[in-house]
Every structure is written in C-alpha cells, then in structure tokens.
Design a protein around this motif. Structure first.
Motif, PDB file in Angstrom:
ATOM      1  N   SER A 188       0.829  -1.218   0.000  1.00 28.56           N
ATOM      2  CA  SER A 188       0.000   0.000   0.000  1.00 28.56           C
ATOM      3  C   SER A 188       0.864   1.270   0.000  1.00 28.56           C
ATOM      4  O   SER A 188       0.492   2.281  -0.575  1.00 28.56           O
ATOM      5  CB  SER A 188      -0.925   0.004   1.210  1.00 28.56           C
ATOM      6  OG  SER A 188      -0.162  -0.166   2.386  1.00 28.56           O
TER       7      SER A 188
ATOM      8  N   ASN B 111       1.520   2.647  -3.491  1.00 25.83           N
ATOM      9  CA  ASN B 111       0.372   2.973  -4.345  1.00 25.83           C
ATOM     10  C   ASN B 111       0.560   4.317  -5.062  1.00 25.83           C
ATOM     11  O   ASN B 111       0.500   4.399  -6.293  1.00 25.83           O
ATOM     12  CB  ASN B 111      -0.902   2.988  -3.493  1.00 25.83           C
ATOM     13  CG  ASN B 111      -2.173   2.779  -4.303  1.00 25.83           C
ATOM     14  OD1 ASN B 111      -3.173   2.296  -3.803  1.00 25.83           O
ATOM     15  ND2 ASN B 111      -2.152   3.136  -5.580  1.00 25.83           N
TER      16      ASN B 111
ATOM     17  N   LEU C 280      -6.621  -0.448 -11.362  1.00 23.42           N
ATOM     18  CA  LEU C 280      -6.299  -1.130 -10.095  1.00 23.42           C
ATOM     19  C   LEU C 280      -5.592  -0.169  -9.137  1.00 23.42           C
ATOM     20  O   LEU C 280      -5.854  -0.159  -7.935  1.00 23.42           O
ATOM     21  CB  LEU C 280      -5.376  -2.323 -10.348  1.00 23.42           C
ATOM     22  CG  LEU C 280      -5.970  -3.539 -11.046  1.00 23.42           C
ATOM     23  CD1 LEU C 280      -4.919  -4.630 -11.178  1.00 23.42           C
ATOM     24  CD2 LEU C 280      -7.164  -4.081 -10.253  1.00 23.42           C
ATOM     25  N   LEU C 281      -4.700   0.635  -9.681  1.00 22.84           N
ATOM     26  CA  LEU C 281      -3.964   1.576  -8.829  1.00 22.84           C
ATOM     27  C   LEU C 281      -4.900   2.637  -8.270  1.00 22.84           C
ATOM     28  O   LEU C 281      -4.762   3.077  -7.127  1.00 22.84           O
ATOM     29  CB  LEU C 281      -2.837   2.235  -9.626  1.00 22.84           C
ATOM     30  CG  LEU C 281      -1.672   1.313 -10.000  1.00 22.84           C
ATOM     31  CD1 LEU C 281      -0.730   1.989 -10.990  1.00 22.84           C
ATOM     32  CD2 LEU C 281      -0.903   0.887  -8.750  1.00 22.84           C
TER      33      LEU C 281
ATOM     34  N   LEU D 264      -4.277  -0.173  -3.397  1.00 25.49           N
ATOM     35  CA  LEU D 264      -3.584  -1.451  -3.205  1.00 25.49           C
ATOM     36  C   LEU D 264      -3.582  -1.848  -1.745  1.00 25.49           C
ATOM     37  O   LEU D 264      -3.488  -0.990  -0.867  1.00 25.49           O
ATOM     38  CB  LEU D 264      -2.132  -1.328  -3.682  1.00 25.49           C
ATOM     39  CG  LEU D 264      -1.916  -0.932  -5.145  1.00 25.49           C
ATOM     40  CD1 LEU D 264      -0.427  -0.760  -5.419  1.00 25.49           C
ATOM     41  CD2 LEU D 264      -2.527  -1.968  -6.083  1.00 25.49           C
ATOM     42  N   GLU D 265      -3.663  -3.144  -1.507  1.00 27.57           N
ATOM     43  CA  GLU D 265      -3.582  -3.638  -0.125  1.00 27.57           C
ATOM     44  C   GLU D 265      -2.276  -4.380   0.073  1.00 27.57           C
ATOM     45  O   GLU D 265      -1.741  -4.966  -0.869  1.00 27.57           O
ATOM     46  CB  GLU D 265      -4.736  -4.621   0.117  1.00 27.57           C
ATOM     47  CG  GLU D 265      -6.056  -3.909   0.282  1.00 27.57           C
ATOM     48  CD  GLU D 265      -7.202  -4.883   0.507  1.00 27.57           C
ATOM     49  OE1 GLU D 265      -6.936  -6.075   0.770  1.00 27.57           O
ATOM     50  OE2 GLU D 265      -8.346  -4.432   0.402  1.00 27.57           O
TER      51      GLU D 265
ATOM     52  N   ARG E 202      -0.365  -7.630 -13.582  1.00 25.75           N
ATOM     53  CA  ARG E 202      -0.402  -7.040 -12.236  1.00 25.75           C
ATOM     54  C   ARG E 202       0.862  -7.404 -11.445  1.00 25.75           C
ATOM     55  O   ARG E 202       1.458  -6.566 -10.772  1.00 25.75           O
ATOM     56  CB  ARG E 202      -1.643  -7.537 -11.488  1.00 25.75           C
ATOM     57  CG  ARG E 202      -1.860  -6.868 -10.150  1.00 25.75           C
ATOM     58  CD  ARG E 202      -3.170  -7.331  -9.521  1.00 25.75           C
ATOM     59  NE  ARG E 202      -3.124  -8.738  -9.156  1.00 25.75           N
ATOM     60  CZ  ARG E 202      -2.788  -9.203  -7.961  1.00 25.75           C
ATOM     61  NH1 ARG E 202      -2.453  -8.364  -6.993  1.00 25.75           N
ATOM     62  NH2 ARG E 202      -2.777 -10.488  -7.708  1.00 25.75           N
TER      63      ARG E 202
ATOM     64  N   ILE F 205       2.947  -3.962 -10.979  1.00 27.28           N
ATOM     65  CA  ILE F 205       2.572  -3.360  -9.700  1.00 27.28           C
ATOM     66  C   ILE F 205       3.416  -3.976  -8.579  1.00 27.28           C
ATOM     67  O   ILE F 205       4.177  -3.283  -7.892  1.00 27.28           O
ATOM     68  CB  ILE F 205       1.054  -3.522  -9.438  1.00 27.28           C
ATOM     69  CG1 ILE F 205       0.271  -2.681 -10.482  1.00 27.28           C
ATOM     70  CG2 ILE F 205       0.707  -3.096  -8.016  1.00 27.28           C
ATOM     71  CD1 ILE F 205      -1.226  -2.716 -10.356  1.00 27.28           C
TER      72      ILE F 205
END
Ligand code: ME8
Length: 508
Positions: free
Chosen positions: A167, A170, A196-197, A201-202, A263, A267
């Motif tokens: 996170s 992010n 998604l961003l 984000l977790e 992803r 990411i």
C-alpha cells in the motif's frame, strides 16, 4: 533498444509442472526476435527459465511418488529444450530451485525488511483445501467453495506470515504510470493497471507456513511462490553478490509476458524493487493470447494445433516463427489453425520469398554463369535506405507485424522488378548493362533480406546467405552489413534447395 544501452529481455519463467504449448513458444519466439535484433546493434541478453516452487508442485510430486526436488529435476529438461526447438537462443536459463536464485531472494527479503516494508501478520480467511485457495466470504456459495467443480466445505484458516507493505507504493506507482505511459504496453493493459492503482492497493502476504516447498525463511515458513518467481529476473544477473557484473550492465531490462500476469509484473514487482532501492524494469509488454483453433479445421496429420512440437515438425521453426508474429498485432488475441499456417507458408514464404530467390539465382546462372555483376546504384538502393531504421524501430516497439510488412515491401519490390523489367527480354535485346543492373539489384536486395530476416527466421535467412555464395552467416552488425554494394562483383552464387517447398493440405 538504444545503441548506447545494453539490452536485456526476459520471458516469464514457466510453471514446471505445466505442459509446453504454443503460448509458451509465442513469448519465447518474440523474445528471441527482440534479442537477435538488439544483438545486431550492441550487447544484448535474453533470459528464460522455470518456476518450480509452490504447493501444486509439491502435490504433483507426491502423486508421482517423488520428492519435490526429484520431480522438478525430472521436468526441467523438457522446458530447457523448448527454446532450441523454435531456434530461440537464450543466454541463460534460470530455475528457481538453483542456489543462486535462493541467495538473491533472501537478500531482497532482508533489504525490504530492513526498509520497514515487511512485517509479521496473520493471514487468514476461508480456505478450500482441495483447490488450495483462499476465498473472500462474499464469494462463498452456501458456505462452500464457489468453484462449480468443487463446492466442498471451506475451513477458516489462520497463518502467521510475512506481509509486504504494498500500500505504501500505491501513490509512487500511480505517479510512475502517469509519467511513463510506455512503462506498460499495450494501452489496454496500461488502462487496466491504472484502474487497479486508482482503486487502491492492499498489503499482501509474501510467505506461507502451511506447506514447505519453497525458499525457507530463517524464522520458519517459505516465500510465497510469486514473490520468489519475480526475483528470477535479477538473480539471473547475479544481484547482489555480483552486482557490478551482469546486473550493472543489463539491469533494468524489459519483461515480455502474457496479459494475465501484468499485475504481478507492473505493480508488485516494481514495488518490491523500489523497496529494495533497485531500479524498476525499463518496460513491460503484455501480449495477447493465442486462443483455441477458433472452430477452424485442424489437419488430419496434426492432432492438436496447440502442440508446438507437431507444428514445428510439419512447418519448420522458421515458418512457425514467421506466422506467429505476422498473423496478428502483438498485443491482440488471435487464433491459429493449420490451414492459416499452411496458407501463409505457401504464399508469403514459398511464392513471395522462396520463388524470388529461386528465380533470381536461376537467371543469374543462365545469363551470367552464376557470377554477381558489378554493383549498380539504382532504384532498389534508394528504396532500402530507410529500411533498417524502420524495421528496428518497429521491432523495438514490439510491432513485429509491421516490421515484417516493411521487409515484405522489399520482397514485393524485387519481384516487381523481375516482372516489369523482364530480364529474358533484356537478354534477348542485348541490353547487357540494364540486365547487369537488375541482376545486381536482385542479389544485393536478397542479401539485405537475409540480414533483416535473420532475427525472424535464422535458418532460412542463413540458407539465402549461403545460396548467394557468401561466407559465414547473416548474423551481423546492421551498421556494417546494411550498406548498399556490400555484395562483391564476381561472387559465385550457389543455388540450392527451395526455401519453402509447398505444403499440400492432407487429402480429404
Ligand atoms: O504464469 N497465449 O507461468 P505459465 C499466449 N510461472 N501466451 C501464452 C498462452 C497463450 N494461450 N499461454 C501461456 C506463469 N502463455 C508463472 C510466471 S513469471 C515471474 C512467473 C505464455 O507457465 C505467456 O507468456 O502459466 C504467459 O504469461 C505465460 O506463458 C504463462 O506461463
């Protein structure tokens, strides 16, 4: 692929327990074309390999009555042979069970932990043991596994694990995407990742303690298989023990992947690198999928068009390479069929390219005893002047299809020159100077084709080179080789077997 920077391209590392199919061949071939083109301009390196940890592998090993290590060792050779079957030449093949990879993973984990980005937490949720999957409560159907083929009761599972503070990255990732639209191509995948961003984000768990087939962590548990797998791209460059060597020369590189794993690569992996204060990948290209046979007929001789080994047997590696990269834009999904392959083989390769070589060398043999005449400086030399830059730019931007279109413009130009200038009439009319100029254009044009096509079709372009009577292979620095007039007068050509003999459809 700039002239100043060494080039590094990777394929995904493939799941060792999977079966090699045409999709794996697709990424492998594309990476090979990229790296061969880059090698013609400077230092370049390509990596592929296998992803060997995880519970599925452990289960499959148990079912086969082997230890996981015995099991993965027994499967590695079939992945190692994948690239050579398609004439793809990689500089390195990494397996995630190798000690060099384990060292790098643990070093990266330590760096991230020292940064304060890795913390202990409890990983819990509804778990279906049969499917080895955690399910969010909302997805359960009557308290059971939502997978229609399973529907078994789920259990509440709770594991103490290591978490990565994803996170925290992010906002930097959003900024990176915004500032670098080329970081991830094509646009459709970029848009997906941006969404998604923007959603947020977790943090996520990067270790597992419920099974042990993975890279063991000092305090217990093993690394999560995706965390481990992504690191292969730098463990193969020797980071951190040999950080001044290949890593300093080739990192950051570019990742070629299928669209389903964007992803992880754009990411999670960049966030891991950031956390360890390492440079992000230069670029990621997430290509499309080869879908089933799209309802098209599959030839009788081939049980399954998705089996790349059968396709190579029938068409040869070069024709398959050509087909896969010419058939569709690299970012799009497409279907393949034996009929389509056969058609391109016979028309583009057999008629356009193969016949050009055969006709030209036959006329040279007939009118000039097979000896290359004095260089001419005619229409073809003007046409090709920009070609190397165009082709290279297209390949660097993963526009393989467009690169081949440009090369085929030269094929068409040379074929047209024969049809329009009619060498047999020039000969009859005693117009020797014009005939010499045309024959030179054809031979020199084909020498250029051989060099430009080498990344796409290494074997057949070498056959062109040899039939032209040239020494060595067309694997050359473009700056030296692609100079008009490079083919010396007096070279004795050496016509050989047809490049792409016609393949007939199987009898009905
Ligand atoms: O995902 N069309 O491995 P994997 C096009 N181990 N490409 C395809 C394809 C298809 N139908 N099927 C597969 C994994 N591919 C992980 C990767 S990386 C750190 C870990 C290609 O064996 C494509 O490149 O499932 C896709 O991303 C890859 O194979 C998936 O291979």
């Amino acid at each position: 692929m700039s002239p100043s920077r060494p080039f590094y391209v990777t394929t995904p590392i493939f799941y060792i327990s999977g079966t090699p199919h045409i999709g794996h061949a697709y990424t492998t071939i594309a990476a090979d074309v990229l790296v061969r083109t880059a090698r013609a301009h400077g230092p370049a390196r390509a990596l592929t390999g296998t992803d060997e940890h995880g519970q599925k592998v452990a289960n499959a090993a148990a079912a086969a009555g082997m230890t996981p290590q015995e099991y993965v060792d027994s499967l590695a050779p079939r992945w190692r042979e994948l690239a050579p079957v398609f004439d793809a030449r990689f500089d390195d093949f990494i397996r995630t069970t190798e000690p060099r990879h384990v060292t790098t993973c643990l070093a990266l984990f330590d760096r991230m932990r020292a940064k304060g980005d890795v913390y202990e937490g409890v990983y819990e949720g509804w778990y279906c043991t049969h499917d080895e999957t955690f399910w969010p409560e909302a997805k359960l159907i009557d308290g059971r596994c939502p997978n229609a083929e399973c529907r078994r009761p789920v259990q509440w599972l709770s594991e103490k694990n290591w978490f990565f503070r994803l996170s925290k990255y992010n906002a930097p990732l959003l900024a990176h995407f915004r500032a670098n639209p080329d970081f991830l191509r094509p646009q459709s995948r970029y848009n997906e990742m941006m969404a998604l961003l923007e959603e947020g984000l977790e943090d996520f768990s990067i270790s597992r303690s419920s099974f042990d087939w993975g890279i063991p962590l000092p305090g217990g548990g093993v690394l999560y298989v995706w965390y481990d797998a992504l690191i292969n791209y730098i463990s193969a460059l020797g980071w951190p023990d040999d950080a001044d060597g290949l890593f300093a020369e080739f990192w950051p590189g570019m990742h070629l992947i299928g669209k389903e794993i964007a992803r992880f690569h754009t990411i999670i992996w960049p966030a891991m690198l950031w956390s360890a204060d390492l440079p992000l990948p230069a670029r990621v290209f997430a290509h499309g999928w080869i879908t089933g046979d799209g309802g098209l007929k599959i030839g009788k001789s081939l049980g399954n068009a998705m089996d790349p080994y059968l396709l190579v047997e029938e068409f040869g590696a070069d024709a398959l390479r050509y087909f896969l990269l010419r058939e569709a834009p690299f970012g799009s999904d497409f279907s393949i069929s034996v009929d389509k392959l056969r058609q391109r083989h016979n028309s583009d390769l057999g008629n356009d390219l193969g016949n050009l070589l055969r006709r030209s060398l036959a006329m040279l043999a007939k009118y000039r005893d097979g000896l290359v005449p004095e260089p001419s400086d005619g229409r073809v030399s003007e046409f090709v002047a920009d070609l190397p830059v165009l082709v290279r730019d297209h390949v660097s931007a993963l526009r393989f299809r467009e690169a081949l279109d440009e090369i085929w413009n030269l094929v068409a130009l040379l074929n047209r020159a024969i049809d329009e200038q009619k060498p047999w009439e020039l000969h009859k009319a005693g117009r020797g100077v014009e005939l010499d100029a045309l024959l030179y254009d054809l031979c020199e044009g084909m020498r250029w084709l051989s060099v430009l096509l080498f990344p796409f079709m290494p074997t057949k372009s070498t056959a062109i080179w040899e039939q032209l009577g040239l020494e060595g292979t067309p694997e050359r620095a473009w700056a030296d080789a692609l100079v008009w007039g490079g083919l010396a007068a007096g070279t004795q050509t050496n016509p050989g077997a047809p490049l792409f003999p016609r393949i007939e459809p199987p009898a009905a």
